[in-house]
Design a protein around this motif. Structure first.
Motif, PDB file in Angstrom:
ATOM      1  N   PHE A   1      -2.975  -0.308   7.348  1.00 52.80           N
ATOM      2  CA  PHE A   1      -1.740   0.476   7.441  1.00 52.80           C
ATOM      3  C   PHE A   1      -1.790   1.682   6.513  1.00 52.80           C
ATOM      4  N   PRO A   2      -0.998   2.727   6.790  1.00 51.05           N
ATOM      5  CA  PRO A   2      -0.912   3.841   5.840  1.00 51.05           C
ATOM      6  C   PRO A   2      -0.455   3.306   4.479  1.00 51.05           C
ATOM      7  N   ALA A   3      -1.004   3.860   3.407  1.00 56.36           N
ATOM      8  CA  ALA A   3      -0.762   3.314   2.062  1.00 56.36           C
ATOM      9  C   ALA A   3       0.722   3.162   1.745  1.00 56.36           C
ATOM     10  N   VAL A   4       1.531   4.092   2.259  1.00 57.50           N
ATOM     11  CA  VAL A   4       2.947   4.105   1.913  1.00 57.50           C
ATOM     12  C   VAL A   4       3.682   2.820   2.332  1.00 57.50           C
ATOM     13  N   VAL A   5       3.128   2.119   3.330  1.00 59.11           N
ATOM     14  CA  VAL A   5       3.800   0.904   3.833  1.00 59.11           C
ATOM     15  C   VAL A   5       3.650  -0.259   2.848  1.00 59.11           C
ATOM     16  N   GLY A   6       2.621  -0.195   2.011  1.00 63.27           N
ATOM     17  CA  GLY A   6       2.465  -1.253   1.002  1.00 63.27           C
ATOM     18  C   GLY A   6       1.943  -2.556   1.561  1.00 63.27           C
ATOM     19  N   GLU A   7       1.142  -2.467   2.617  1.00 60.76           N
ATOM     20  CA  GLU A   7       0.535  -3.678   3.192  1.00 60.76           C
ATOM     21  C   GLU A   7      -0.784  -3.976   2.463  1.00 60.76           C
ATOM     22  N   PRO A   8      -1.305  -5.204   2.594  1.00 57.64           N
ATOM     23  CA  PRO A   8      -2.656  -5.478   2.099  1.00 57.64           C
ATOM     24  C   PRO A   8      -3.664  -4.600   2.861  1.00 57.64           C
ATOM     25  N   PRO A   9      -4.912  -4.496   2.371  1.00 57.42           N
ATOM     26  CA  PRO A   9      -5.869  -3.566   2.990  1.00 57.42           C
ATOM     27  C   PRO A   9      -5.997  -3.694   4.502  1.00 57.42           C
ATOM     28  N   LYS A  10      -6.059  -4.917   4.996  1.00 54.66           N
ATOM     29  CA  LYS A  10      -6.061  -5.026   6.447  1.00 54.66           C
ATOM     30  C   LYS A  10      -5.501  -6.365   6.908  1.00 54.66           C
ATOM     31  N   ARG A  11      -5.063  -6.330   8.170  1.00 49.14           N
ATOM     32  CA  ARG A  11      -4.529  -7.582   8.706  1.00 49.14           C
ATOM     33  C   ARG A  11      -5.043  -7.798  10.124  1.00 49.14           C
ATOM     34  N   LEU A  12      -5.307  -9.066  10.445  1.00 43.31           N
ATOM     35  CA  LEU A  12      -5.820  -9.411  11.779  1.00 43.31           C
ATOM     36  C   LEU A  12      -4.755  -9.091  12.814  1.00 43.31           C
TER      37      LEU A  12
END
Ligand code: BGC
Length: 758
Positions: free
Chosen positions: A677-688
């Protein structure tokens, strides 16, 4: 279960009207005593018709357990109770059947009337999930549904979906791993298959029952009541956004994609409030947001009040009838619980029974199809075994070039280990190993080895080889046999059970040492793990191959042998990360109740970063990453195409690529698609966000397309926007990763999201 007005409904209403008129015409048979039995009416209308006929006593009767009565100074089972986990008497004059409930997460437990009193032991849910294949999960569910029914039960208490936030979780083997989309997809397929057999399925334990919260030692487990295990005392604490995107998302997918009839609320508290009287979880999320139409039952003894629980969304009480029997009736009479709420509880139960066909197609007791179901158990296991290491193509074994094989340890001469607790199946053929009760550190003793001998299965694969067994307790004698053999196969295990987390991720006893000693004398040492959770592998560099077989089930020995000899290509992928040490975990020390007992908290401060997301965010290299698993052939990925490349976030995104089998053998690969996700969303680096499992012959290339549908219940493109309390899609550039594990990414591309509103 669609309740929208349709032609059937209208015709049903007309039929009802006709019957009603007929009842008033003299000389015409007064047939329709039970208009709710008209199958052309919707389940909801049928339930309403029934409820109109019910007295308050009858309504209350359906809302609590009644399997035992107190007589002559002791509790006695009522004869009508089949001896499963729960019994609620029906109301015969109205055609409401008894509810006969039975544990069935990994096969039917307490199988009073099963095949010679036993049922098919399926492999653990982690094996099922490691297949990454909803078709395999459907086979798994079909066995559960059929055997539940053949043994006379109409409600199955499977299966569990709490996320493996901690790899020491005592019930992880009953759950479906650490990723909500994988877990939710697999369990939905399983639950649909159970209910296709006209048996109500249950999804549990709602919510955040991710750990047993400590350990109950043998002695304290006898004193269970005085010093209850941590699961009754713990509050699992997690912020709302993380909850929605992780643990609750797994439930959301599992529930919405299956139409499951029952949700079991958990023992633990969530953010300080007991799960079974947690109005946010039960009323706001489950019933309102997700529009769940089934009923909520408490875990066995997880109800803590009458009025509060009833108003917070609990519909039925187990294991005792402490709060939802006379106390509930009293609360209604005192206007503390409105009659409309009682009607709603009954509506949810009755509607579900109609919807799954449990009333129209009641179970007929007959012997289970033990042979066919055992073969399904074997197939699930073959698809779920994960090949973790295979140096120098040690595997598959070639029966014509192997002359002697040492099989060592873990009772591999007679059986394969299973997990403990209420999911424990009495397998067809009985427990292969009898151990004294005291060797099991928990109340749910004894340990059970399913009667499928790896030794015999290996010998059958290599009929001309000398295959010998060593029990593995005397290292010198095990090493002697290993040194004299071409190949040494060491079976090693870790037993886990409901009621207790694992204190650490070690193998049982001194099995690490056993492996070291065998590996020191035989360069062709293969380790087969039978575990309920990940384990640490201090000997990894010194062995040539490692198979994770989880708890392998009724024909686990045969499945393991088929993988060892390449009859089946290993294609399982880890649904849970294997750490290098406990120090890599968010909580290196196992959370425990305070000394002397008492309430305590587990703060899931890692939030969104469950499993692989934690390791990636913290740049920690685990031993084996989520999604990892080898095959006997090689695959390559190329030609990534993402369409569209710019979206407003409403249309589906197609991720296409070529997958090629580069090796010389048939094989299967799970191609995995992750999203950054774009960094601004604050998600972990990646998700399945999706995957495809494909069988490919050698040399063959296939174009694969994985669809990311932003409108799907998995919310693959969304985050939980806490400020507006709903799912949202953020603008920006997203990275698409394609790989064969979360850590082995072969293709990378981007997609931009731009909302028209911004
Ligand atoms: C478990 C449930 C199970 C119930 C009935 C409880 O201890 O937590 O998963 O369904 O017992 O066996």
């Amino acid at each position: 279960m669609n309740e929208s007005i349709n032609i059937f409904k209208i015709s049903g209403l007309l039929t009802l009207l006709a019957f009603t008129l007929m009842a008033y015409i003299p000389g015409v048979a007064q047939e329709p005593q039970r208009p709710w039995m008209n199958t052309s009416l919707s389940p909801g209308v049928r339930a309403d018709l029934l409820i109109k006929q019910m007295t308050l006593e009858q309504k209350i009767q359906l809302l609590h357990e009644s399997s035992a009565v107190y007589k002559r100074g002791g509790w006695q089972y009522v004869p009508a109770a089949l001896g499963g986990d729960g019994y609620v008497p029906g109301i015969a004059p109205l055609g409401i059947p008894d509810l006969q409930l039975v544990g069935a997460g990994l096969g039917v437990t307490n199988s009073g009337r099963g095949y010679k009193g036993r049922s098919t032991a399926l492999p653990s849910s982690l094996a099922e999930t490691a297949s990454w294949d909803p078709k395999v999960a459907a086979e798994f569910g079909t066995v559960i549904g059929k055997e539940t029914r053949d043994e006379g039960f109409n409600v199955s208490l499977g299966g569990g979906i709490d996320l493996a936030r901690d790899p020491r979780g005592g019930r992880n083997f009953e759950y479906h791993g650490e990723d909500p989309i994988l877990a939710g997809t697999i369990i939905a397929s399983e639950l649909r298959a159970i209910q296709a057999q006209h048996v109500v399925a249950t999804i549990k334990h709602y919510a955040l029952n991710d750990q047993e919260a400590g350990r109950t030692q043998w002695l304290s487990s006898i004193l269970h009541v005085i010093q209850p295990s941590g699961r009754f005392l713990v509050s699992a604490n997690l912020d709302v956004r993380s909850m929605r995107e992780t643990d609750l998302l797994a439930f959301e997918i599992g529930i919405k994609e299956s139409g499951v009839g029952a949700v079991m609320c958990a023992y633990n508290r969530v953010n300080g409030v007991y799960s079974c009287q947690n109005s946010y979880l039960l009323n706001d999320v489950l019933k309102k947001d997700w529009d769940f139409k089934g009923w909520v039952m408490s875990d066995w003894g997880a109800t803590h009040s009458t009025v509060k629980a009833a108003l917070s969304g609990l519909d039925q009480e187990f294991y005792a009838s402490r709060y939802f029997s006379w106390r509930l009736k009293k609360a209604v009479n005192e206007n503390l619980v409105p009659m409309s709420r009682i009607d709603n509880m009954d509506h949810r139960i009755l509607r579900t029974l109609f919807a799954v066909g449990a009333i129209d197609h009641p179970p007929v007791v007959k012997p289970i199809d033990a042979r066919a179901d055992a073969l399904v158990a074997q197939h699930v296991e073959e698809q779920g075994i994960v090949l973790l290491k295979n140096t120098g193509n040690q595997l598959p074994l070639n029966p014509s070039s192997v002359h002697s094989i040492a099989v060592v340890g873990s009772h591999a001469d007679v059986g394969v280990l299973s997990g403990g607790g209420s999911s424990q199946v009495d397998p067809v053929g009985g427990n292969a190993v009898s151990l004294p009760l005291t060797s099991t550190p928990h109340i749910y003793a004894p340990k059970v080895w399913d009667p499928s001998s790896p030794l015999k299965a290996v010998q059958a694969m290599a009929p001309n080889a000398v295959v010998k067994y060593n029990v593995g307790t005397d290292f010198a004698s095990a090493a002697k046999l290993a040194a004299a053999s071409d190949i040494a196969i060491v079976f090693a295990n870790q037993w886990s059970t409901e009621g207790a987390d694992l204190p650490n991720l070690d193998l049982s006893g001194d099995e690490n040492q056993l492996i070291e000693q065998v590996a020191a004398v035989n360069p062709h040492t293969i380790v087969v793990l039978e575990t309920g959770d990940p384990v640490l592998m201090p000997w990894l560099d010194r062995v040539s191959a490692v198979l994770e077989s989880w708890y392998p089930g009724q024909r686990g020995g045969e499945a393991i042998a088929n993988i060892l000899f390449g009859v089946v290509d290993p294609s399982g992928k880890l649904p849970i990360t294997f750490p290098r040490s406990e120090s890599q975990l968010p909580r290196p020390r196992l959370p425990m109740p305070p000394p002397g007992g008492g309430y305590f908290d587990i703060n899931y401060f890692e939030g969104l970063k469950v499993g692989y997301k934690w390791y990636e965010a913290n740049k920690i290299q685990p031993l084996f990453p989520f999604g990892y698993g080898l095959s006997y052939t090689n695959f390559s990925f190329s030609g990534l195409q993402i369409t569209p490349t710019l979206t407003d976030g409403s249309q589906s995104i197609q991720v296409s690529f070529d997958l090629k089998n580069d090796g010389a053998r048939d094989g299967a690969e799970v191609a995995q698609v992750y999203l950054g996700f774009p960094a601004v969303v604050g998600e972990p680096p990646k998700r399945l966000v999706g995957w495809a499992k494909l069988d490919l012959p050698p040399g063959k290339t296939r174009r694969v397309t994985v669809t990311i549908d932003p409108k799907s219940v998995a919310h693959p493109l969304s985050f939980w926007n806490f400020s507006v309390d709903h799912w949202d899609i953020a603008n920006g550039v997203y990275t698409v990763y394609v790989g064969d594990s979360s850590a082995d990414i072969h293709l990378t591309g981007t997609i931009e999201v731009r909302h028209p509103r911004s």
